[in-house]
Design an enzyme around this catalytic site. Structure first.
Site, PDB file in Angstrom:
ATOM      1  N   LYS A  41       0.826  -1.187   0.000  1.00 51.97           N
ATOM      2  CA  LYS A  41       0.000   0.000   0.000  1.00 51.97           C
ATOM      3  C   LYS A  41       0.871   1.252   0.000  1.00 51.97           C
ATOM      4  O   LYS A  41       2.032   1.136   0.375  1.00 51.97           O
ATOM      5  CB  LYS A  41      -0.950  -0.020   1.189  1.00 51.97           C
ATOM      6  CG  LYS A  41      -0.267   0.236   2.545  1.00 51.97           C
ATOM      7  CD  LYS A  41      -1.268   0.194   3.653  1.00 51.97           C
ATOM      8  CE  LYS A  41      -1.781   1.556   4.009  1.00 51.97           C
ATOM      9  NZ  LYS A  41      -0.925   2.298   4.946  1.00 51.97           N
ATOM     10  N   HIS A  69      -0.846  -5.489   5.794  1.00 45.05           N
ATOM     11  CA  HIS A  69      -0.081  -6.247   6.792  1.00 45.05           C
ATOM     12  C   HIS A  69      -0.911  -6.586   8.036  1.00 45.05           C
ATOM     13  O   HIS A  69      -0.558  -7.475   8.778  1.00 45.05           O
ATOM     14  CB  HIS A  69       1.244  -5.546   7.137  1.00 45.05           C
ATOM     15  CG  HIS A  69       1.121  -4.403   8.096  1.00 45.05           C
ATOM     16  ND1 HIS A  69       0.755  -3.146   7.701  1.00 45.05           N
ATOM     17  CD2 HIS A  69       1.313  -4.327   9.430  1.00 45.05           C
ATOM     18  CE1 HIS A  69       0.724  -2.357   8.756  1.00 45.05           C
ATOM     19  NE2 HIS A  69       1.070  -3.042   9.820  1.00 45.05           N
ATOM     20  N   LYS A  96      -1.172 -10.270  10.935  1.00 42.73           N
ATOM     21  CA  LYS A  96      -1.006 -10.277  12.400  1.00 42.73           C
ATOM     22  C   LYS A  96      -1.671 -11.525  12.978  1.00 42.73           C
ATOM     23  O   LYS A  96      -2.790 -11.860  12.604  1.00 42.73           O
ATOM     24  CB  LYS A  96      -1.632  -9.012  13.016  1.00 42.73           C
ATOM     25  CG  LYS A  96      -0.836  -7.744  12.712  1.00 42.73           C
ATOM     26  CD  LYS A  96      -1.448  -6.545  13.406  1.00 42.73           C
ATOM     27  CE  LYS A  96      -0.831  -5.244  12.923  1.00 42.73           C
ATOM     28  NZ  LYS A  96       0.373  -4.844  13.601  1.00 42.73           N
ATOM     29  N   GLU A 113      -2.512   4.785  18.030  1.00 51.07           N
ATOM     30  CA  GLU A 113      -1.038   4.812  17.995  1.00 51.07           C
ATOM     31  C   GLU A 113      -0.546   5.974  18.837  1.00 51.07           C
ATOM     32  O   GLU A 113      -1.147   7.059  18.818  1.00 51.07           O
ATOM     33  CB  GLU A 113      -0.556   5.005  16.556  1.00 51.07           C
ATOM     34  CG  GLU A 113      -0.951   3.881  15.632  1.00 51.07           C
ATOM     35  CD  GLU A 113      -0.324   4.049  14.259  1.00 51.07           C
ATOM     36  OE1 GLU A 113       0.722   3.443  14.030  1.00 51.07           O
ATOM     37  OE2 GLU A 113      -0.871   4.791  13.432  1.00 51.07           O
ATOM     38  N   ASP A 127      -4.869   6.225   5.014  1.00 46.76           N
ATOM     39  CA  ASP A 127      -3.712   5.468   5.508  1.00 46.76           C
ATOM     40  C   ASP A 127      -4.130   4.260   6.350  1.00 46.76           C
ATOM     41  O   ASP A 127      -3.453   3.238   6.339  1.00 46.76           O
ATOM     42  CB  ASP A 127      -2.849   6.426   6.357  1.00 46.76           C
ATOM     43  CG  ASP A 127      -1.541   5.817   6.805  1.00 46.76           C
ATOM     44  OD1 ASP A 127      -0.844   5.262   5.940  1.00 46.76           O
ATOM     45  OD2 ASP A 127      -1.214   5.890   8.003  1.00 46.76           O
ATOM     46  N   HIS A 175      -6.715  -1.082   6.650  1.00 46.49           N
ATOM     47  CA  HIS A 175      -6.604  -1.923   7.843  1.00 46.49           C
ATOM     48  C   HIS A 175      -7.924  -2.045   8.619  1.00 46.49           C
ATOM     49  O   HIS A 175      -8.359  -3.139   8.956  1.00 46.49           O
ATOM     50  CB  HIS A 175      -5.542  -1.376   8.799  1.00 46.49           C
ATOM     51  CG  HIS A 175      -4.191  -1.181   8.166  1.00 46.49           C
ATOM     52  ND1 HIS A 175      -3.684  -2.036   7.224  1.00 46.49           N
ATOM     53  CD2 HIS A 175      -3.232  -0.233   8.341  1.00 46.49           C
ATOM     54  CE1 HIS A 175      -2.471  -1.614   6.852  1.00 46.49           C
ATOM     55  NE2 HIS A 175      -2.184  -0.522   7.505  1.00 46.49           N
ATOM     56  N   LYS A 215      -3.126   9.047  15.442  1.00 47.18           N
ATOM     57  CA  LYS A 215      -1.717   9.080  15.862  1.00 47.18           C
ATOM     58  C   LYS A 215      -1.588  10.018  17.049  1.00 47.18           C
ATOM     59  O   LYS A 215      -2.430  10.888  17.269  1.00 47.18           O
ATOM     60  CB  LYS A 215      -0.849   9.580  14.719  1.00 47.18           C
ATOM     61  CG  LYS A 215      -0.918   8.654  13.508  1.00 47.18           C
ATOM     62  CD  LYS A 215       0.372   8.634  12.733  1.00 47.18           C
ATOM     63  CE  LYS A 215       0.273   7.768  11.498  1.00 47.18           C
ATOM     64  NZ  LYS A 215       0.303   6.341  11.761  1.00 47.18           N
TER      65      LYS A 215
HETATM   66  C1  BG6 Z   1       0.794   1.501   8.130  1.00 43.92           C
HETATM   67  C2  BG6 Z   1       0.500   2.966   8.137  1.00 43.92           C
HETATM   68  O1  BG6 Z   1       0.109   0.860   7.100  1.00 43.92           O
HETATM   69  O2  BG6 Z   1       0.401   0.935   9.384  1.00 43.92           O
HETATM   70  C3  BG6 Z   1       1.215   3.667   9.289  1.00 43.92           C
HETATM   71  O3  BG6 Z   1       0.929   3.546   6.905  1.00 43.92           O
HETATM   72  C4  BG6 Z   1       0.858   2.982  10.593  1.00 43.92           C
HETATM   73  O4  BG6 Z   1       0.857   5.042   9.345  1.00 43.92           O
HETATM   74  C5  BG6 Z   1       1.079   1.480  10.507  1.00 43.92           C
HETATM   75  O5  BG6 Z   1       1.669   3.550  11.622  1.00 43.92           O
HETATM   76  C6  BG6 Z   1       0.556   0.774  11.747  1.00 43.92           C
HETATM   77  O6  BG6 Z   1       0.949  -0.563  11.707  1.00 43.92           O
HETATM   78  P1  BG6 Z   1       1.185  -1.385  13.042  1.00 43.92           P
HETATM   79  O7  BG6 Z   1       1.506  -2.760  12.575  1.00 43.92           O
HETATM   80  O8  BG6 Z   1       2.325  -0.713  13.752  1.00 43.92           O
HETATM   81  O9  BG6 Z   1      -0.075  -1.306  13.828  1.00 43.92           O
END
Ligand code: BG6
Length: 500
Positions: A150, A180, A184, A218, A237, A242, A350
């Site tokens: 992505k 991703h 998980k 986050e 994003d 996600h 964030k």
């Molecule tokens: C990414 C985003 O796809 O996922 C980031 O671009 C984000 O902005 C991240 O911080 C979060 O992934 P994880 O695995 O740390 O929860």
């Protein structure tokens, strides 16, 4: 598995260094890369193989101990074997001469059956060029797999354009689009929890479930990614990919089989059932936020606008007031028989107070309380899937408080902590996903129609924000987000779940 050639375009980039190579190293260390497997990094850097191996070595020393424990790299044989698998080819993908790369791969192919994977860890604007260039250079055949990272577009039209370009070279079954979050452990566990237990399925519907909350919070900020992030924002994003994928896994029907088409067909139906949010619904049911300075874990941190100005220092855009959201909360609905009327509250941001992601399934309260001393307040059952950190599942129940004096119901959790129950470290998402590419298992990757259905839902939200000039509401770094996000859910007589 056959030996493989894994070609990483963007081989010196952040993703390759921080995620892909550590993940491949750990899988290699556990004996999962066949003998003869090679990793060919492609970049414009001009590094030779030895320089590249040194660069990767120092990155492994930084990342791997954090993922897998301090003594992992002490295994010298595995470490040396892994570094020897690495080659580096300097290539500007806009040049016509790809012979260094095709020559290297061609020589390897003479050894017999090999799987070839092209991993595009580069900017999406290069995806089309890399695919076409690879085909012209003769390094693609019908068995080659291509992996895309992505962001796949910034709206429906641009996502289609990328999909068309990639699709002009590769058939859909050769394309692995990464989200991703699907790699998980806890996210995959959602499938097993739902479809490996008979307990939940009869309750998993609008007659028993009051609402669902999905939170990805986050504590990190945008930092030096601020400039990139400014063209994106939290909806593009995080939510469009996600959070919607998590929603799909919660809401989908049981697939006929746990395979690529079975799971993805069901997820697609969920995306297509999402009630469109457009016009006034967007104003009512979404909240955008942007962090200002504040305190995170006791340390003072700058606001997003300051980070962005620093990232753009000396450029004409330095002083522009950014209108990008670093936080989104919204109320979605899945308009189908199973979920009619059940709100799905989604929230991500964030620089929030905590780093915590979870899915909360809130059941309806008991229809009538026979414990008068407890009044109306018997808490309804709640299932919490904790995605990170402290991965696990907690079912909030009501139990009798022990003691001789009457019956006093109190809340008590049934607690499945993955760390305590299973002990082993949980692999990083990329370890699982890279192995699935090598095995040719597309179940945890996104199909073209899923991506496009997700954009079809997300795009009107972005359009309405822009058309009505909905500027993000400020929230202090280290808080739980803008007050309007609390109001969004309280308006329905509900509250965000804040403690695990
Ligand atoms: C990414 C985003 O796809 O996922 C980031 O671009 C984000 O902005 C991240 O911080 C979060 O992934 P994880 O695995 O740390 O929860």
């Amino acid at each position: 598995m056959d030996p493989a050639d894994i070609v990483v375009f963007g081989g010196t980039g952040d993703l390759a260094m921080r995620k892909l190579l550590p993940a491949l190293y750990l899988r290699d260390r556990d004996g999962q890369l066949a003998e003869g497997t090679r990793i060919v990094a492609v970049s414009r850097s001009g590094l030779d193989d030895a320089d590249y191996r040194d660069k990767v070595d120092s990155e492994l020393r930084r990342v791997v101990p954090r993922w897998a424990g301090a003594d992992v790299l002490a295994d010298d044989a595995a470490h040396t074997r892994f570094l020897q698998r690495l080659d580096h080819v300097t290539l500007d993908v806009f040049d016509d001469d790809w012979s260094a790369l095709s020559g290297l791969l061609g020589r390897a192919a003479e050894d017999g059956a090999r799987t070839r994977v092209l991993y595009l860890a580069s900017a999406p604007q290069l995806f089309g060029r890399i695919c076409v260039g690879s085909a012209r250079a003769g390094i693609v055949d019908e068995r080659t797999r291509v992996v895309l990272e992505k962001p796949l577009g910034h709206d429906l039209a641009s996502a289609r354009e990328i999909n068309d370009e990639v699709g002009s070279v590769f058939a859909e079954e050769q394309i692995y689009r990464i989200d991703h979050y699907l790699g998980k452990e806890t996210v995959q566990n959602l499938l097993v929890l739902r479809f490996g237990n008979s307990l939940f399925e009869p309750l998993w519907n609008a007659s028993q479930i009051d609402h669902v909350q999905i939170t990805v919070s986050e504590s990190i900020g945008c930092g030096n990614r601020a400039d990139y992030y400014d063209g994106s924002g939290a909806l593009r994003d995080m939510v469009q990919n996600h959070l919607l994928q998590l929603l799909c896994l919660v809401a989908m029907e049981p697939p006929a089989k746990i395979d690529g088409e079975g799971v993805r067909d069901e997820k697609l139906k969920v995306l297509q059932s999402l009630k469109p949010l457009d016009g006034p619904d967007v104003i009512r049911d979404t909240v955008r936020g942007q962090y200002t300075e504040g305190l995170v874990d006791g340390a003072a941190v700058p606001g997003y606008a300051t980070e962005l100005a620093e990232a753009r220092a000396g450029t004409p855009r330095e002083r522009e007031r950014p209108s990008t959201e670093t936080f989104v909360a919204l109320r979605a609905e899945v308009a189908n028989w199973r979920w009619a009327g059940v709100p799905f509250y989604l929230r991500t941001g964030k620089r929030l107070a905590t780093h915590a992601s979870e899915i909360v399934v809130q059941f309806k309260p008991v229809p009538h309380s026979i414990f008068p001393a407890f009044g109306e307040e018997i808490p309804a059952n709640r299932l919490v899937l904790r995605l990170q950190p402290d991965e696990g599942v907690r079912l909030h129940m009501t139990a009798k408080q022990p003691g001789p004096g009457g019956i006093r119901p109190i809340p008590a959790p049934l607690d499945l902590s993955f760390a305590r129950t299973f002990g082993d470290r949980l692999p990083d998402a990329y370890e699982r996903l890279l192995m699935d590419v090598l095995r040719g298992n597309p179940t945890l990757f996104m199909r073209r129609d899923e991506i496009e259905a997700a954009w079809t839902w997300a795009e009107p939200i972005l359009r309405t924000w822009e058309a009505t000039d909905q500027r993000p509401r400020p929230y202090a770094a280290g808080s739980t987000g803008p007050a309007a996000a609390t109001a969004l859910i309280e308006r329905d007589g509900r509250a965000w779940h804040e403690d695990y």
